[in-house]
Design an enzyme around this catalytic site. Sequence first.
Site, PDB file in Angstrom:
ATOM      1  CG  HIS A   1       7.019  -2.155   2.313  1.00  0.00           C
ATOM      2  ND1 HIS A   1       6.878  -1.069   3.149  1.00  0.00           N
ATOM      3  CD2 HIS A   1       5.802  -2.762   2.283  1.00  0.00           C
ATOM      4  CE1 HIS A   1       5.633  -1.009   3.594  1.00  0.00           C
ATOM      5  NE2 HIS A   1       4.957  -2.024   3.088  1.00  0.00           N
TER       6      HIS A   1
ATOM      7  CG  LEU B   1       7.180   1.118  -0.745  1.00  0.00           C
ATOM      8  CD1 LEU B   1       7.896   0.603  -1.986  1.00  0.00           C
ATOM      9  CD2 LEU B   1       6.091   0.141  -0.313  1.00  0.00           C
ATOM     10  CG  HIS B   2       8.570   0.157   6.176  1.00  0.00           C
ATOM     11  ND1 HIS B   2       8.844  -1.192   6.224  1.00  0.00           N
ATOM     12  CD2 HIS B   2       7.246   0.263   6.471  1.00  0.00           C
ATOM     13  CE1 HIS B   2       7.756  -1.867   6.546  1.00  0.00           C
ATOM     14  NE2 HIS B   2       6.764  -1.013   6.687  1.00  0.00           N
TER      15      HIS B   2
ATOM     16  CG  MET C   1      -2.018  -1.062   1.089  1.00  0.00           C
ATOM     17  SD  MET C   1      -3.583  -0.579   1.835  1.00  0.00           S
ATOM     18  CE  MET C   1      -3.081  -0.220   3.517  1.00  0.00           C
TER      19      MET C   1
END
Length: 281
Positions: free
Chosen positions: A37, A33-34, A30
């Site tokens: 992800h 991002l971090h 979704m």
Amino acid sequence: MQIVNNIEELRSIIKWWRGEGHSVGLVPTMGYLHEGHKSLIVRAVSENDRVVVSDFVNPTQFGVNEDLSSYPRDIERDAALCEEAGADLIFHPEPEEMYSSDHCTFVDMDKLTKGLCGKTRPTHFRGVCTVVSKLFHIVTPDRAYFGEKDAQQLAVIRRMVRDLNFNLEIVGCPIVREPDGLAMSSRNTYLNPAERKAALILSKSLSVGKEMLESGERNGRKVREAILRNMKAEPLAKVDYVELVDAETLEPVNKINAPVLTAVAVYIGKTRLIDNFTYLV
């Protein structure tokens, strides 16, 4: 790396890749991002010739009064992370591209979606199953990658793939944590400094339960009560649930003699956070 907004354009790219004999991996997200992800993307890149990252805040999995409008979005930031991780394409559609104005078809599931997060978010997994099914049909991946932090989601997707005969492999990837133990989540950005510190109660409380299981405790009720007691010691934490369930069926367990998922959901201020671990007996 390409950013594609249109389903038909994406399908033509996938068709061209397939004509070249390439395998395809999909990482559904979704956005915002971090590093968690990124770990999924890196895994996908290592196991497939081409990788698609979907970046779509799916409206059908948000309930009334949930954070759809405020959910963080930053496609430029996401694109930089995807490129660094080695992805080939971002699929970034508008809601109107994924759902027609008269959309009335959903993919739903019984049993696995009734407890845990499904108890207080009764329409959530219907939205998840619907959008993931659509992505599977659009991308036709060989493999799709999901984080183990969303353990119920992973179990639900695995069952959906089995029950509906999707021809792909579901790959679960380990939880990625901050140095202090907090599970990475896009929703962590909602936390103010005091809440961010209080959020550590999730991983700390789960550690209490894990230590009990590793020490030989097999009474699920005792483990649950110890975790809950530890949670309630944090004034900023409002517990949604603490549960020990069968890792495959997600049915509650009292006597632990098979792999067990220990999962928690807690509100820190207005932010709902989840965390878990699976203990293999």
